[in-house]
Design a protein around this motif. Structure first.
Motif, PDB file in Angstrom:
ATOM      1  N   LYS A  11       0.829  -1.207   0.000  1.00 15.25           N
ATOM      2  CA  LYS A  11       0.000   0.000   0.000  1.00 15.25           C
ATOM      3  C   LYS A  11       0.861   1.253   0.000  1.00 15.25           C
ATOM      4  CE  LYS A  11      -3.915  -2.145   2.391  1.00 15.25           C
ATOM      5  NZ  LYS A  11      -4.729  -2.149   3.633  1.00 15.25           N
ATOM      6  N   SER A  12       1.977   1.192   0.706  1.00 19.88           N
ATOM      7  CA  SER A  12       2.876   2.347   0.764  1.00 19.88           C
ATOM      8  C   SER A  12       3.434   2.682  -0.615  1.00 19.88           C
ATOM      9  CB  SER A  12       4.037   2.066   1.730  1.00 19.88           C
ATOM     10  OG  SER A  12       3.574   1.808   3.030  1.00 19.88           O
ATOM     11  N   LEU A  13       3.639   1.662  -1.430  1.00 14.29           N
ATOM     12  CA  LEU A  13       4.208   1.876  -2.761  1.00 14.29           C
ATOM     13  C   LEU A  13       3.210   2.471  -3.742  1.00 14.29           C
ATOM     14  CD1 LEU A  13       6.314  -1.385  -3.096  1.00 14.29           C
ATOM     15  CD2 LEU A  13       7.203   0.935  -3.022  1.00 14.29           C
ATOM     16  N   MET A  14       1.919   2.455  -3.394  1.00 12.52           N
ATOM     17  CA  MET A  14       0.918   2.992  -4.310  1.00 12.52           C
ATOM     18  C   MET A  14       1.124   4.485  -4.563  1.00 12.52           C
ATOM     19  SD  MET A  14      -0.989   0.577  -5.421  1.00 12.52           S
ATOM     20  CE  MET A  14       0.586  -0.282  -5.459  1.00 12.52           C
ATOM     21  N   LEU A  15       1.622   5.203  -3.558  1.00 11.40           N
ATOM     22  CA  LEU A  15       1.847   6.647  -3.721  1.00 11.40           C
ATOM     23  C   LEU A  15       2.888   6.936  -4.791  1.00 11.40           C
ATOM     24  CD1 LEU A  15       1.182   9.503  -2.709  1.00 11.40           C
ATOM     25  CD2 LEU A  15       2.962   9.206  -0.965  1.00 11.40           C
ATOM     26  N   PRO A  16       4.114   6.380  -4.703  1.00  8.04           N
ATOM     27  CA  PRO A  16       5.085   6.644  -5.773  1.00  8.04           C
ATOM     28  C   PRO A  16       4.743   5.960  -7.093  1.00  8.04           C
ATOM     29  CG  PRO A  16       6.008   5.102  -4.173  1.00  8.04           C
ATOM     30  CD  PRO A  16       4.726   5.614  -3.595  1.00  8.04           C
ATOM     31  N   VAL A  17       4.120   4.774  -7.032  1.00  9.06           N
ATOM     32  CA  VAL A  17       3.770   4.048  -8.260  1.00  9.06           C
ATOM     33  C   VAL A  17       2.775   4.857  -9.088  1.00  9.06           C
ATOM     34  CG1 VAL A  17       2.444   2.053  -9.102  1.00  9.06           C
ATOM     35  CG2 VAL A  17       4.323   1.708  -7.510  1.00  9.06           C
ATOM     36  N   ALA A  18       1.911   5.619  -8.421  1.00 12.05           N
ATOM     37  CA  ALA A  18       0.923   6.428  -9.140  1.00 12.05           C
ATOM     38  C   ALA A  18       1.577   7.486 -10.032  1.00 12.05           C
ATOM     39  CB  ALA A  18      -0.012   7.104  -8.138  1.00 12.05           C
ATOM     40  N   CYS A  19       2.842   7.797  -9.777  1.00 12.47           N
ATOM     41  CA  CYS A  19       3.562   8.792 -10.587  1.00 12.47           C
ATOM     42  C   CYS A  19       4.102   8.199 -11.887  1.00 12.47           C
ATOM     43  CB  CYS A  19       4.754   9.359  -9.801  1.00 12.47           C
ATOM     44  SG  CYS A  19       4.378  10.085  -8.206  1.00 12.47           S
ATOM     45  N   LEU A  20       4.216   6.883 -11.946  1.00 10.57           N
ATOM     46  CA  LEU A  20       4.976   6.264 -13.032  1.00 10.57           C
ATOM     47  C   LEU A  20       4.243   6.114 -14.366  1.00 10.57           C
ATOM     48  CD1 LEU A  20       6.855   3.502 -10.987  1.00 10.57           C
ATOM     49  CD2 LEU A  20       7.598   5.829 -11.545  1.00 10.57           C
ATOM     50  N   PRO A  21       2.928   5.779 -14.381  1.00 11.74           N
ATOM     51  CA  PRO A  21       2.291   5.575 -15.692  1.00 11.74           C
ATOM     52  C   PRO A  21       2.435   6.759 -16.637  1.00 11.74           C
ATOM     53  CG  PRO A  21       0.884   4.737 -13.947  1.00 11.74           C
ATOM     54  CD  PRO A  21       2.016   5.466 -13.277  1.00 11.74           C
ATOM     55  N   VAL A  22       2.177   7.969 -16.135  1.00  9.77           N
ATOM     56  CA  VAL A  22       2.277   9.134 -17.022  1.00  9.77           C
ATOM     57  C   VAL A  22       3.712   9.322 -17.499  1.00  9.77           C
ATOM     58  CG1 VAL A  22       2.663  10.787 -15.137  1.00  9.77           C
ATOM     59  CG2 VAL A  22       1.663  11.563 -17.291  1.00  9.77           C
ATOM     60  N   ALA A  23       4.688   9.003 -16.642  1.00 11.36           N
ATOM     61  CA  ALA A  23       6.087   9.136 -17.044  1.00 11.36           C
ATOM     62  C   ALA A  23       6.419   8.157 -18.170  1.00 11.36           C
ATOM     63  CB  ALA A  23       7.005   8.885 -15.849  1.00 11.36           C
ATOM     64  N   GLY A  24       5.947   6.914 -18.032  1.00 11.55           N
ATOM     65  CA  GLY A  24       6.199   5.922 -19.070  1.00 11.55           C
ATOM     66  C   GLY A  24       5.543   6.274 -20.388  1.00 11.55           C
ATOM     67  N   ILE A  25       4.317   6.797 -20.329  1.00  9.75           N
ATOM     68  CA  ILE A  25       3.610   7.188 -21.550  1.00  9.75           C
ATOM     69  C   ILE A  25       4.315   8.363 -22.226  1.00  9.75           C
ATOM     70  CG2 ILE A  25       1.456   8.153 -22.438  1.00  9.75           C
ATOM     71  CD1 ILE A  25       0.011   6.536 -20.229  1.00  9.75           C
ATOM     72  N   LEU A  26       4.755   9.331 -21.440  1.00 13.90           N
ATOM     73  CA  LEU A  26       5.496  10.464 -21.998  1.00 13.90           C
ATOM     74  C   LEU A  26       6.747   9.997 -22.727  1.00 13.90           C
ATOM     75  CD1 LEU A  26       5.275  13.138 -19.148  1.00 13.90           C
ATOM     76  CD2 LEU A  26       4.228  13.278 -21.414  1.00 13.90           C
ATOM     77  N   MET A  27       7.458   9.054 -22.113  1.00 13.00           N
ATOM     78  CA  MET A  27       8.685   8.557 -22.747  1.00 13.00           C
ATOM     79  C   MET A  27       8.378   7.781 -24.010  1.00 13.00           C
ATOM     80  SD  MET A  27      11.046   7.509 -19.459  1.00 13.00           S
ATOM     81  CE  MET A  27      12.566   7.453 -20.411  1.00 13.00           C
ATOM     82  N   GLY A  28       7.290   6.995 -23.983  1.00 12.77           N
ATOM     83  CA  GLY A  28       6.908   6.232 -25.178  1.00 12.77           C
ATOM     84  C   GLY A  28       6.584   7.152 -26.343  1.00 12.77           C
ATOM     85  N   ILE A  29       5.787   8.189 -26.088  1.00  9.96           N
ATOM     86  CA  ILE A  29       5.443   9.152 -27.135  1.00  9.96           C
ATOM     87  C   ILE A  29       6.693   9.909 -27.590  1.00  9.96           C
ATOM     88  CG2 ILE A  29       4.127  11.242 -27.649  1.00  9.96           C
ATOM     89  CD1 ILE A  29       2.032  10.264 -25.620  1.00  9.96           C
ATOM     90  N   GLY A  30       7.539  10.252 -26.629  1.00 11.22           N
ATOM     91  CA  GLY A  30       8.763  10.971 -26.958  1.00 11.22           C
ATOM     92  C   GLY A  30       9.678  10.181 -27.869  1.00 11.22           C
ATOM     93  N   TYR A  31       9.848   8.901 -27.568  1.00 15.43           N
ATOM     94  CA  TYR A  31      10.694   8.062 -28.422  1.00 15.43           C
ATOM     95  C   TYR A  31      10.082   7.889 -29.814  1.00 15.43           C
ATOM     96  CZ  TYR A  31      13.861   6.671 -24.661  1.00 15.43           C
ATOM     97  OH  TYR A  31      14.806   6.661 -23.666  1.00 15.43           O
ATOM     98  N   ALA A  32       8.749   7.839 -29.885  1.00 14.35           N
ATOM     99  CA  ALA A  32       8.098   7.709 -31.190  1.00 14.35           C
ATOM    100  C   ALA A  32       8.342   8.955 -32.041  1.00 14.35           C
ATOM    101  CB  ALA A  32       6.601   7.495 -30.995  1.00 14.35           C
ATOM    102  N   LEU A  33       8.340  10.134 -31.405  1.00 19.75           N
ATOM    103  CA  LEU A  33       8.573  11.384 -32.131  1.00 19.75           C
ATOM    104  C   LEU A  33      10.043  11.607 -32.431  1.00 19.75           C
ATOM    105  CD1 LEU A  33       6.194  13.807 -30.166  1.00 19.75           C
ATOM    106  CD2 LEU A  33       5.791  12.748 -32.403  1.00 19.75           C
ATOM    107  N   SER A  34      10.896  11.018 -31.582  1.00 18.94           N
ATOM    108  CA  SER A  34      12.334  11.262 -31.736  1.00 18.94           C
ATOM    109  C   SER A  34      13.114   9.961 -31.620  1.00 18.94           C
ATOM    110  CB  SER A  34      12.792  12.262 -30.667  1.00 18.94           C
ATOM    111  OG  SER A  34      14.166  12.530 -30.802  1.00 18.94           O
ATOM    112  N   PRO A  35      13.048   9.090 -32.642  1.00 14.87           N
ATOM    113  CA  PRO A  35      13.748   7.800 -32.585  1.00 14.87           C
ATOM    114  C   PRO A  35      15.244   7.943 -32.343  1.00 14.87           C
ATOM    115  CG  PRO A  35      12.246   7.887 -34.459  1.00 14.87           C
ATOM    116  CD  PRO A  35      12.323   9.267 -33.902  1.00 14.87           C
TER     117      PRO A  35
END
Length: 482
Positions: free
Chosen positions: A10-34
């Motif tokens: 349960k304690s990890l839910m707080l920091p884990v909630a930050c990660l999905p948006v970070a991963g999506i940003l990186m995925g889109i970023g790599y697609a725009l800038s291979p």
């Protein structure tokens, strides 16, 4: 032990909630800038935007251990007070500094073991968070002599945490290289086992994610520790066709399809009154895994809440990895096994039949969904949305009024006053308290505040069912307890 693991989860839910948006940003970023992914030139407006998004997401993904140190410290402290977060950060910084390769080289008089270049991981972050929380819980009320009174109470927590962290770093100084080098040896031992070896490696890779030790195995297969350099050779086109890429190919099916299907299974098995809450986390995490291959938001959402299920996931990942490389399929990644890397790697010279990842992944998704659903329901596992924090009708509880200060004061009076309260916590619908004297608790007074009910799990534990407005009542009561 299981309760402690679930509290950690349960304690990890707080920091884990930050990660999905970070991963999506990186995925889109790599697609725009291979070029960012492959180390090439970055030119043009879109490429610059992509680089911006990659760096923005990387700020969180690359510093995940620090997020864990702070999140675990807050989540496992008695009252989730900010001092515990500071203590977790103090512990993290101390351990990182004392195990830094440059400093270790000075201490030993010789070049530091390669293990010390891998201490920036989730395991150390979690350890630091636990140290911070334990020191806070134990010493937050410490009273010192008048001459040292400035450091009494919460001000002494960081000092104690620093001392404990020195001891922890000293232990890790001797233990960490042994563990790290043992894993490197295991990796080198399975190099010649072909697809079976890939399955074993993938299984161990997932199994070691919770403690961050997967980096040791990855260095054997992805980089040039043992002469494989699967990742480097694949993107440079300097490997062997049909072989190079085999230690990356097997990650795509379960990262793109398997774990998102597991999210669907966890959503479908969540309690009806918690489905919306589970959906918020699981949907974002599933998209993140599919797009960018960042799986931690999913895995950390259940690995401590339901460790047995995590072992099942590791087994499924190993099996899907082994089967995938048996086909004439080869793909690679520079970041992780998401759709962005799959598309980009399909244009490289050593890629083979990357399209087959899709039908294989669909089969893997079906297996993951049904296995997760059956295991979760059969063993009543506490995955997101299935915790025992409340009953089905508790979210419908309605307070007598919205004067949260008055409600909190009434409940506190019924608990025997603030001197009788040892600790205060809350879940989605309940106040969870520990009291000194259970005979001082007056349930009638508590219920007069308009709460839905009072439960007494043990002599010193009291749970007050407030409803979905519990956070506001808990905040007011925390002020009163101070």
């Amino acid at each position: 032990m299981m309760k402690k693991l679930q509290k950690l989860g349960k304690s990890l839910m707080l920091p884990v909630a930050c990660l999905p948006v970070a991963g999506i940003l990186m995925g889109i970023g790599y697609a725009l800038s291979p070029g960012t992914m492959q180390g090439g030139d970055i030119t043009g407006a879109l490429a610059m935007i992509g680089l911006f998004l990659v760096k923005a997401g990387g700020a969180l993904i690359d510093n995940m251990p620090i997020l864990f140190a702070i999140g675990v410290a807050v989540g496992m402290s008695d009252d989730h007070e900010g001092t515990s977060a500071l203590a977790g950060l103090v512990s993290w910084l101390m351990i990182q500094q004392l195990l830094n390769p440059a400093f270790v080289s000075i201490i030993k008089g010789v070049e530091a073991d390669a293990a010390f270049s891998k201490v920036n991981n989730q395991f150390i972050g979690i350890v630091a968070g636990i140290i911070g929380a334990m020191c806070y819980n134990k010493f937050k009320s410490t009273k010192l002599p008048d001459a040292l009174s400035f450091f009494s109470g919460k001000r002494c927590v960081a000092i104690v945490t620093a001392v404990v962290s020195i001891v922890a770093a000293l232990v890790l100084f001797f233990v960490w290289p042994v563990v790290y080098n043992a894993l490197v040896w295991v990796g080198e031992s399975i190099m010649g086992l072909g697809a079976v070896g890939v399955g074993i490696y993938t299984f161990l890779n997932r199994l070691l994610i919770p403690v961050g030790l997967h980096h040791a195995l990855n260095s054997v297969f992805w980089f040039d520790v043992a002469g494989i350099n699967d990742l480097g050779n694949f993107w440079a086109g300097t490997g062997v066709a049909g072989q190079t890429g085999m230690y990356m190919t097997g990650f795509f099916p379960f990262m793109m399809f398997g774990l998102p299907a597991a999210c669907l299974a966890m959503y479908h098995t969540a309690k009806p009154n918690k489905k919306k809450i589970a959906y918020g986390l699981l949907f974002a995490a599933a998209i993140c895994s599919f797009v960018s291959g960042v799986t931690e938001p999913i895995e950390f959402s259940f690995m401590f809440l339901a460790p047995g299920l995590y072992v099942v996931h590791a087994l499924l990942a190993g099996i899907s990895g082994a089967i995938t490389v048996m086909f004439p399929v080869r793909a690679g990644f520079s970041f992780s096994g998401g759709v962005v890397d799959l598309v980009l790697s399909s244009f490289t010279p050593l890629a083979q039949n990357t399209w087959m990842i899709i039908p294989i992944g669909i089969v893997v998704a079906i297996v993951y969904y049904f296995v997760f659903r059956v295991v979760i329901t059969k063993f009543n596992l506490k995955t997101p949305g299935r915790e025992d924090d409340d009953d089905e009708d508790e979210t419908k509880a309605v307070l007598a009024n919205n004067d949260f200060t008055a409600v909190a004061a009434q409940i506190l009076e019924g608990l025997g006053g603030k001197d009788n309260v040892v600790s205060l916590d809350n879940c989605i619908t309940r106040l969870r308290l520990e009291v000194k004297d259970y005979t001082a608790v007056d349930e009638k007074k508590i219920k007069a505040a308009g709460v839905a009910g009072v439960m007494r799990p043990s002599k010193t534990s009291v749970q007050v069912i407030v409803g979905t407005k519990v956070q506001f009542v808990a905040d007011e009561m925390a002020k009163m307890l101070k």
